[in-house]
Scaffold this active site. Sequence first.
Site, PDB file in Angstrom:
ATOM      1  CD  GLU A 164      52.906  31.992  15.454  1.00 41.79           C
ATOM      2  OE1 GLU A 164      51.915  32.000  16.195  1.00 41.79           O
ATOM      3  OE2 GLU A 164      53.208  31.027  14.728  1.00 41.79           O
ATOM      4  CE  LYS A 219      63.171  28.843  11.106  1.00 39.52           C
ATOM      5  NZ  LYS A 219      62.805  29.975  11.926  1.00 39.52           N
ATOM      6  CB  ALA A 221      71.429  25.352  13.467  1.00 38.37           C
ATOM      7  CG  LEU A 226      66.293  30.719  19.412  1.00 37.60           C
ATOM      8  CD1 LEU A 226      65.326  31.161  18.321  1.00 37.60           C
ATOM      9  CD2 LEU A 226      66.606  31.886  20.351  1.00 37.60           C
ATOM     10  N   GLY A 272      56.049  26.118  23.649  1.00 40.02           N
ATOM     11  CA  GLY A 272      55.045  25.621  22.717  1.00 40.02           C
ATOM     12  C   GLY A 272      55.315  26.224  21.352  1.00 40.02           C
ATOM     13  CB  CYS A 275      58.596  26.394  14.584  1.00 40.80           C
ATOM     14  SG  CYS A 275      57.502  27.006  13.283  1.00 40.80           S
ATOM     15  CE  LYS A 278      57.189  23.173  11.393  1.00 40.95           C
ATOM     16  NZ  LYS A 278      58.446  23.566  10.786  1.00 40.95           N
ATOM     17  CE  LYS A 338      55.900  34.759  21.516  1.00 42.52           C
ATOM     18  NZ  LYS A 338      56.947  35.085  20.538  1.00 42.52           N
TER      19      LYS A 338
HETATM   20  P1  NAD Z   1      50.302  27.810   8.464  1.00 37.71           P
HETATM   21  O1  NAD Z   1      49.741  26.458   8.636  1.00 37.71           O
HETATM   22  O2  NAD Z   1      49.789  28.953   9.269  1.00 37.71           O
HETATM   23  O3  NAD Z   1      50.123  28.249   6.918  1.00 37.71           O
HETATM   24  C1  NAD Z   1      50.403  27.436   5.826  1.00 37.71           C
HETATM   25  C2  NAD Z   1      49.375  27.706   4.734  1.00 37.71           C
HETATM   26  O4  NAD Z   1      49.754  27.001   3.543  1.00 37.71           O
HETATM   27  C3  NAD Z   1      47.964  27.217   5.083  1.00 37.71           C
HETATM   28  O5  NAD Z   1      47.050  28.290   4.995  1.00 37.71           O
HETATM   29  C4  NAD Z   1      47.682  26.124   4.039  1.00 37.71           C
HETATM   30  O6  NAD Z   1      46.319  26.079   3.632  1.00 37.71           O
HETATM   31  C5  NAD Z   1      48.569  26.569   2.890  1.00 37.71           C
HETATM   32  N1  NAD Z   1      48.902  25.516   1.938  1.00 37.71           N
HETATM   33  C6  NAD Z   1      49.273  24.220   2.189  1.00 37.71           C
HETATM   34  N2  NAD Z   1      49.511  23.574   1.037  1.00 37.71           N
HETATM   35  C7  NAD Z   1      49.286  24.457   0.031  1.00 37.71           C
HETATM   36  C8  NAD Z   1      49.372  24.377  -1.389  1.00 37.71           C
HETATM   37  N3  NAD Z   1      49.760  23.261  -1.997  1.00 37.71           N
HETATM   38  N4  NAD Z   1      49.068  25.488  -2.110  1.00 37.71           N
HETATM   39  C9  NAD Z   1      48.686  26.631  -1.508  1.00 37.71           C
HETATM   40  N5  NAD Z   1      48.603  26.770  -0.165  1.00 37.71           N
HETATM   41  C10 NAD Z   1      48.889  25.694   0.590  1.00 37.71           C
HETATM   42  O7  NAD Z   1      51.869  27.668   8.639  1.00 37.71           O
HETATM   43  P2  NAD Z   1      52.906  28.812   9.117  1.00 37.71           P
HETATM   44  O8  NAD Z   1      52.891  28.949  10.577  1.00 37.71           O
HETATM   45  O9  NAD Z   1      52.702  30.015   8.247  1.00 37.71           O
HETATM   46  O10 NAD Z   1      54.290  28.119   8.736  1.00 37.71           O
HETATM   47  C11 NAD Z   1      54.684  27.974   7.393  1.00 37.71           C
HETATM   48  C12 NAD Z   1      56.140  27.577   7.369  1.00 37.71           C
HETATM   49  O11 NAD Z   1      56.936  28.631   7.911  1.00 37.71           O
HETATM   50  C13 NAD Z   1      56.485  26.327   8.176  1.00 37.71           C
HETATM   51  O12 NAD Z   1      57.476  25.617   7.488  1.00 37.71           O
HETATM   52  C14 NAD Z   1      57.065  26.888   9.456  1.00 37.71           C
HETATM   53  O13 NAD Z   1      57.991  26.019  10.040  1.00 37.71           O
HETATM   54  C15 NAD Z   1      57.760  28.143   8.971  1.00 37.71           C
HETATM   55  N6  NAD Z   1      57.903  29.195   9.978  1.00 37.71           N
HETATM   56  C16 NAD Z   1      56.845  29.529  10.786  1.00 37.71           C
HETATM   57  C17 NAD Z   1      56.980  30.550  11.715  1.00 37.71           C
HETATM   58  C18 NAD Z   1      55.853  30.921  12.648  1.00 37.71           C
HETATM   59  O14 NAD Z   1      56.090  31.702  13.544  1.00 37.71           O
HETATM   60  N7  NAD Z   1      54.651  30.405  12.483  1.00 37.71           N
HETATM   61  C19 NAD Z   1      58.179  31.265  11.794  1.00 37.71           C
HETATM   62  C20 NAD Z   1      59.228  30.913  10.945  1.00 37.71           C
HETATM   63  C21 NAD Z   1      59.070  29.881  10.037  1.00 37.71           C
HETATM   64  C1  UGA Z   2      60.343  30.709  17.348  1.00 32.07           C
HETATM   65  C2  UGA Z   2      61.660  31.473  17.156  1.00 32.07           C
HETATM   66  O1  UGA Z   2      61.824  32.396  18.240  1.00 32.07           O
HETATM   67  C3  UGA Z   2      61.673  32.220  15.837  1.00 32.07           C
HETATM   68  O2  UGA Z   2      62.934  32.840  15.640  1.00 32.07           O
HETATM   69  C4  UGA Z   2      61.402  31.232  14.704  1.00 32.07           C
HETATM   70  O3  UGA Z   2      61.335  31.901  13.459  1.00 32.07           O
HETATM   71  C5  UGA Z   2      60.089  30.524  14.950  1.00 32.07           C
HETATM   72  O4  UGA Z   2      60.150  29.841  16.240  1.00 32.07           O
HETATM   73  C6  UGA Z   2      59.770  29.493  13.936  1.00 32.07           C
HETATM   74  O5  UGA Z   2      60.645  28.944  13.293  1.00 32.07           O
HETATM   75  O6  UGA Z   2      58.574  29.248  13.838  1.00 32.07           O
HETATM   76  P1  UGA Z   2      57.874  31.356  18.124  1.00 32.07           P
HETATM   77  O7  UGA Z   2      57.718  29.885  18.296  1.00 32.07           O
HETATM   78  O8  UGA Z   2      56.857  32.082  17.327  1.00 32.07           O
HETATM   79  O9  UGA Z   2      59.294  31.665  17.417  1.00 32.07           O
HETATM   80  O10 UGA Z   2      57.955  32.071  19.555  1.00 32.07           O
HETATM   81  P2  UGA Z   2      59.097  32.161  20.674  1.00 32.07           P
HETATM   82  O11 UGA Z   2      59.142  33.545  21.152  1.00 32.07           O
HETATM   83  O12 UGA Z   2      60.360  31.557  20.230  1.00 32.07           O
HETATM   84  O13 UGA Z   2      58.487  31.270  21.839  1.00 32.07           O
HETATM   85  C7  UGA Z   2      58.414  29.854  21.739  1.00 32.07           C
HETATM   86  C8  UGA Z   2      57.961  29.256  23.054  1.00 32.07           C
HETATM   87  O14 UGA Z   2      58.990  29.361  24.021  1.00 32.07           O
HETATM   88  C9  UGA Z   2      56.748  29.951  23.671  1.00 32.07           C
HETATM   89  O15 UGA Z   2      55.887  28.988  24.212  1.00 32.07           O
HETATM   90  C10 UGA Z   2      57.357  30.828  24.741  1.00 32.07           C
HETATM   91  O16 UGA Z   2      56.452  31.157  25.752  1.00 32.07           O
HETATM   92  C11 UGA Z   2      58.497  29.944  25.211  1.00 32.07           C
HETATM   93  N1  UGA Z   2      59.597  30.676  25.874  1.00 32.07           N
HETATM   94  C12 UGA Z   2      60.277  31.627  25.193  1.00 32.07           C
HETATM   95  C13 UGA Z   2      59.954  30.332  27.163  1.00 32.07           C
HETATM   96  O17 UGA Z   2      59.361  29.450  27.786  1.00 32.07           O
HETATM   97  N2  UGA Z   2      60.999  31.006  27.765  1.00 32.07           N
HETATM   98  C14 UGA Z   2      61.697  31.970  27.111  1.00 32.07           C
HETATM   99  O18 UGA Z   2      62.641  32.526  27.714  1.00 32.07           O
HETATM  100  C15 UGA Z   2      61.321  32.286  25.794  1.00 32.07           C
END
Ligand code: NAD
Ligand code: UGA
Length: 459
Positions: A164, A219, A221, A226, A272, A275, A278, A338
């Site tokens: 993000e 994923k 791993a 990180l 924070g 992901c 969890k 972040k």
């Molecule tokens: P999110 O909570 O922002 O979005 C999930 C959406 O799915 C919600 O809007 C929810 O209403 C919808 N939803 C739930 N059940 C549903 C259903 N049955 N039908 C239709 N919609 C439904 O979650 P996110 O941050 O987008 O994360 C989604 C997945 O991607 C997670 O598994 C997360 O681990 C992974 N992921 C997230 C990030 C990230 O940076 N946020 C990065 C990589 C991977």
């Molecule tokens: C992280 C991974 O970087 C992505 O590759 C992955 O797809 C994603 O999780 C996911 O699976 O959701 P994200 O959590 O969005 O992405 O952001 P990061 O840039 O990884 O930062 C995570 C946390 O670590 C933040 O709170 C950040 O401030 C902190 N951080 C990051 C540190 O404290 N020190 C660092 O050197 C880097």
Amino acid sequence: MGFEKNILCIGAGFVGGPTAAMIAYKCPQYGVTVVDISKERIKQWNSETLPVYEPGLDEIVKATRGRNLFFKTDIAKGIRDNEIIYVCVNTPTKTFGAGAGLAADLQFWENTARDIREHARSSKIVIEKSTFPVKTALAMERILNSRASKIQFDVLSNPEFLAEGTAVRDMEYPDRVLIGSRDTEGGYRARDILVEIYANWVPRQKILTSNIWSSELSKLAANLFLAQRISTINAMSAICERTEADVSEVAKIVGMDGRIGARFLNASIGFGGSCFKKDILNLVYLCQHEGLPEVADYLQGVVRINEYQKERFVMNMLEAMFNTLAGKKVCLFGFAFKADTSDTRESPAIHVVRRLLEERAEVVVTDPRALDNAKIDLKGLAGRVSYVKDPCKAVKGCQAIAVVTEWDLYRGLDYKKIYGQMIKPAFIFDGRNILDHKRCFEIGFNVYPVGKPGLTHFK
Ligand code: NAD
Ligand code: UGA
């Protein structure tokens, strides 16, 4: 509809919305539809104010929305009309029953799998874009194929690696795109179709194909590796504070070893986001389940250090401010987990505020993008919290500033003016090591960075 391919994203969250927007942006020949059970979310995606703040996202959504990108609420129709379906629903940590606190809560994807089975009238490629436990694809196949019918479902794993705050850039120029498939004819055919979609903008050598279980596991791993770097440098920060070493110097020196690398070594108040924690706990659960307690314990340590780091930050504040925070006003600089995001999920700020209130401090929260989410996160907490967007106004009458988010804006503030508005002695606790500590000290602040000697005016 007249598009070359019709693609559906189920789940309009941080991943589903931007993923759909990027495909639509790069591939005008495809129609991309996003659906969600939340009508409110879909309404926001169709409005001027998107539900997700990401640099560059507004632009690509505006360029594509209504052209070949559509946000809709009719999930059944979406499934019927599209042959390629990305599953982007949330997979949070389970809060009840077996595996509570560790395992992934799979009710959302299972509902999706059942929806797909229910409404499909033709064969579908179903893509796991969400982060799932290993072997989820097997469960998904079992649900999809549990009805006697000729419809073929091919399940692929295509995990998302975006972070993000840099989501648009990460999707436009990914380090790699990973596609895991079954070793079957149908699996290979589906895989090749997905490769062609990404090849519209990603160089072929960056599109990796693998066995489906390696893809699901990699994923988790990647996030473990990180997060582990942050917990390792944060563990070093605790040692630095006891030994007068400087964690930034340690990180620089260690990171210059090409085998280690310099990125992702910033000591902080703790990681924070929705992901890291969890996904590691998900692996811990897997290890416990598979009879690997030593591995589970090793992985759990990454999360334990992170909890310790957040608490250590609060305890350092308490100790520096003469072991009492009762009645003192503390200003939090930043609430997002972040910089460059409005997302506050698992933000260290939540722990800090909760603990400060327990110590009976008064808290003022400032953040350029995350105040609405902060208000939701802190709802119902006993104690006094106020929210002020302008940091220079937020500090009025405070005795301490705690920098929680590394927003660039905090580097350039007029700290002389800020000092003038605060009660003395005034403190800065820089949980991100982003301020000019020497300069702040010279202005009059007592400055406490992470993993570096504090700069204080006390004899
Ligand atoms: P999110 O909570 O922002 O979005 C999930 C959406 O799915 C919600 O809007 C929810 O209403 C919808 N939803 C739930 N059940 C549903 C259903 N049955 N039908 C239709 N919609 C439904 O979650 P996110 O941050 O987008 O994360 C989604 C997945 O991607 C997670 O598994 C997360 O681990 C992974 N992921 C997230 C990030 C990230 O940076 N946020 C990065 C990589 C991977
Ligand atoms: C992280 C991974 O970087 C992505 O590759 C992955 O797809 C994603 O999780 C996911 O699976 O959701 P994200 O959590 O969005 O992405 O952001 P990061 O840039 O990884 O930062 C995570 C946390 O670590 C933040 O709170 C950040 O401030 C902190 N951080 C990051 C540190 O404290 N020190 C660092 O050197 C880097």
